[in-house]
Design a protein around this motif. Structure first.
Motif, PDB file in Angstrom:
ATOM      1  N   VAL A  64      -5.731  -0.622  -5.566  1.00 13.50           N
ATOM      2  CA  VAL A  64      -6.673  -1.522  -4.914  1.00 13.50           C
ATOM      3  C   VAL A  64      -7.665  -1.957  -5.933  1.00 13.50           C
ATOM      4  O   VAL A  64      -8.011  -3.146  -6.404  1.00 13.50           O
ATOM      5  N   GLU A  65      -8.206  -0.920  -6.671  1.00 11.52           N
ATOM      6  CA  GLU A  65      -9.294  -1.181  -7.682  1.00 11.52           C
ATOM      7  C   GLU A  65      -8.850  -1.677  -8.841  1.00 11.52           C
ATOM      8  O   GLU A  65      -9.648  -2.229  -9.636  1.00 11.52           O
ATOM      9  N   ASN A  66      -7.565  -1.448  -9.243  1.00 13.56           N
ATOM     10  CA  ASN A  66      -6.930  -1.935 -10.536  1.00 13.56           C
ATOM     11  C   ASN A  66      -6.365  -3.215 -10.273  1.00 13.56           C
ATOM     12  O   ASN A  66      -6.087  -3.833 -11.511  1.00 13.56           O
ATOM     13  N   LEU A  67      -6.638  -3.837  -9.350  1.00 20.01           N
ATOM     14  CA  LEU A  67      -6.171  -5.133  -9.196  1.00 20.01           C
ATOM     15  C   LEU A  67      -6.844  -6.049 -10.128  1.00 20.01           C
ATOM     16  O   LEU A  67      -8.116  -6.089  -9.962  1.00 20.01           O
ATOM     17  N   ARG A  68      -6.439  -7.078 -10.537  1.00 21.81           N
ATOM     18  CA  ARG A  68      -7.013  -8.148 -11.467  1.00 21.81           C
ATOM     19  C   ARG A  68      -7.953  -8.949 -10.839  1.00 21.81           C
ATOM     20  O   ARG A  68      -7.812  -9.416  -9.843  1.00 21.81           O
ATOM     21  N   GLN A  69      -9.115  -8.936 -11.161  1.00 26.80           N
ATOM     22  CA  GLN A  69     -10.426  -9.521 -10.792  1.00 26.80           C
ATOM     23  C   GLN A  69     -10.092 -11.149 -10.748  1.00 26.80           C
ATOM     24  O   GLN A  69     -10.487 -11.807 -10.058  1.00 26.80           O
ATOM     25  N   ASN A  70      -9.223 -11.731 -11.808  1.00 22.84           N
ATOM     26  CA  ASN A  70      -9.147 -12.830 -11.709  1.00 22.84           C
ATOM     27  C   ASN A  70      -7.793 -13.520 -10.735  1.00 22.84           C
ATOM     28  O   ASN A  70      -7.583 -14.755 -10.939  1.00 22.84           O
ATOM     29  N   SER A  71      -7.240 -12.725 -10.202  1.00 25.03           N
ATOM     30  CA  SER A  71      -6.137 -12.961  -9.269  1.00 25.03           C
ATOM     31  C   SER A  71      -6.560 -13.927  -8.214  1.00 25.03           C
ATOM     32  O   SER A  71      -7.684 -13.733  -7.489  1.00 25.03           O
ATOM     33  N   ASN A  72      -5.610 -14.807  -7.735  1.00 25.33           N
ATOM     34  CA  ASN A  72      -6.187 -15.646  -6.689  1.00 25.33           C
ATOM     35  C   ASN A  72      -5.952 -15.214  -5.262  1.00 25.33           C
ATOM     36  O   ASN A  72      -5.215 -13.915  -5.265  1.00 25.33           O
ATOM     37  N   ALA A  73      -6.210 -15.690  -4.376  1.00 23.11           N
ATOM     38  CA  ALA A  73      -6.356 -14.943  -2.916  1.00 23.11           C
ATOM     39  C   ALA A  73      -4.722 -14.864  -2.625  1.00 23.11           C
ATOM     40  O   ALA A  73      -4.514 -13.723  -1.963  1.00 23.11           O
ATOM     41  N   GLN A 105      -8.864   8.058 -12.636  1.00 25.02           N
ATOM     42  CA  GLN A 105      -9.135   7.966 -11.457  1.00 25.02           C
ATOM     43  C   GLN A 105     -10.761   7.812 -11.317  1.00 25.02           C
ATOM     44  O   GLN A 105     -11.362   8.546 -12.103  1.00 25.02           O
ATOM     45  N   SER A 106     -11.110   6.585 -10.681  1.00 27.04           N
ATOM     46  CA  SER A 106     -12.743   6.425 -10.850  1.00 27.04           C
ATOM     47  C   SER A 106     -13.212   7.117  -9.629  1.00 27.04           C
ATOM     48  O   SER A 106     -12.603   7.678  -8.711  1.00 27.04           O
ATOM     49  N   GLN A 107     -14.456   7.466  -9.565  1.00 28.62           N
ATOM     50  CA  GLN A 107     -15.431   8.087  -8.856  1.00 28.62           C
ATOM     51  C   GLN A 107     -15.255   7.205  -7.519  1.00 28.62           C
ATOM     52  O   GLN A 107     -15.167   7.600  -6.164  1.00 28.62           O
ATOM     53  N   GLU A 108     -15.222   5.786  -7.417  1.00 25.75           N
ATOM     54  CA  GLU A 108     -15.213   4.846  -6.409  1.00 25.75           C
ATOM     55  C   GLU A 108     -13.853   5.354  -5.686  1.00 25.75           C
ATOM     56  O   GLU A 108     -13.922   5.243  -4.295  1.00 25.75           O
ATOM     57  N   ALA A 109     -12.865   5.315  -6.334  1.00 19.24           N
ATOM     58  CA  ALA A 109     -11.343   5.558  -5.657  1.00 19.24           C
ATOM     59  C   ALA A 109     -11.371   6.859  -5.157  1.00 19.24           C
ATOM     60  O   ALA A 109     -10.745   7.001  -3.938  1.00 19.24           O
ATOM     61  N   GLU A 110     -11.801   7.776  -5.716  1.00 20.52           N
ATOM     62  CA  GLU A 110     -12.073   9.280  -5.302  1.00 20.52           C
ATOM     63  C   GLU A 110     -12.855   9.169  -3.935  1.00 20.52           C
ATOM     64  O   GLU A 110     -12.594  10.012  -3.035  1.00 20.52           O
ATOM     65  N   LYS A 111     -14.007   8.663  -3.826  1.00 21.51           N
ATOM     66  CA  LYS A 111     -14.757   8.548  -2.559  1.00 21.51           C
ATOM     67  C   LYS A 111     -14.176   7.788  -1.504  1.00 21.51           C
ATOM     68  O   LYS A 111     -13.958   8.574  -0.420  1.00 21.51           O
ATOM     69  N   VAL A 112     -13.479   6.701  -1.856  1.00 17.36           N
ATOM     70  CA  VAL A 112     -12.395   6.253  -0.711  1.00 17.36           C
ATOM     71  C   VAL A 112     -11.608   6.799  -0.113  1.00 17.36           C
ATOM     72  O   VAL A 112     -11.265   7.024   0.828  1.00 17.36           O
TER      73      VAL A 112
END
Length: 211
Positions: free
Chosen positions: A64-73, A25-32
């Motif tokens: 949400v954080e693990n969603l692929r960066q290159n996915s389309n809208a 788990q990333s710090q960002e996910a924990e914060k959110v």
């Protein structure tokens, strides 16, 4: 917070959303996750419920954080919607019927909450930005609630398109509020994804088959 083991049936709702179960788990996910749980204080949860709900919100934020960066809208919208539905179903397992009814009825907080989760991932929001962004999202939903209700209560396509046009016009007026909180780089990313973020808000506000 220490991890609380949520029953397998609930955890399995998130299994399909994990890109890699071995990822920490990333710090960002924990914060959110923690922030969103605190914003659900209106439910008057017990300490045990709050811990369980935190774990659910943490998993949703991590998904949400693990969603692929290159996915389309379109792919992102489908993924966000899946995460939303699974998160709500998992929360339903934890809350009492009275609490969950209150959760369902509070569409403003639900919509503002999920939009904030998505924006935290998309814009890499700082801890200091979470509060003002959440407040703006709450204000946005309050301001467009009539348009949202009209959109979801209209059966014919013409009525929906008319309601959608009014909704987009109203939402466009709120962009200035975000620009005061976001950095220039974040603002540029926000405007690049503004349609997606508007759809996220609309999806959560109008979600019925999640429950």
């Amino acid at each position: 917070m220490n991890k609380f083991i949520v029953r397998i049936g609930v955890l399995s709702l998130f299994a399909l959303l994990e890109v890699n179960a071995a990822h920490a788990q990333s710090q960002e996910a924990e914060k959110v996750g923690l922030y969103i749980t605190q914003e659900m204080s209106f439910l008057n949860m017990t300490a045990t419920q709050a811990e369980q709900v935190y774990q659910i919100n943490l998993q949703a934020a991590n998904a949400v954080e693990n969603l692929r960066q290159n996915s389309n809208a379109a792919e992102n919208m489908e993924s966000f919607t899946d995460i939303l539905k699974h998160r709500n179903l998992a929360v339903q397992e934890i809350l009492s019927p009275v609490q969950f009814q209150l959760f369902k009825e509070n569409k403003i907080i639900r919509a503002a909450t999920f939009r904030t989760i998505v924006m935290a991932k998309m814009l890499d929001l700082s801890q200091d930005q979470l509060d003002p962004i959440f407040e703006i999202n709450q204000t946005v939903v309050k301001n467009v609630r009539k348009d949202l209700d009209l959109y979801f209560s209209t059966d014919n396509n013409r009525g929906k398109k008319n309601a959608q046009r009014k909704l987009h016009k109203a939402l466009k007026k709120t962009d200035k509020a975000f620009e005061k909180v976001l950095s220039p780089q974040q603002t540029a990313i926000y405007h690049e994804n503004v349609d997606l973020l508007r759809n996220v808000l609309r999806e959560e506000y109008g979600t019925k088959d999640s429950f």
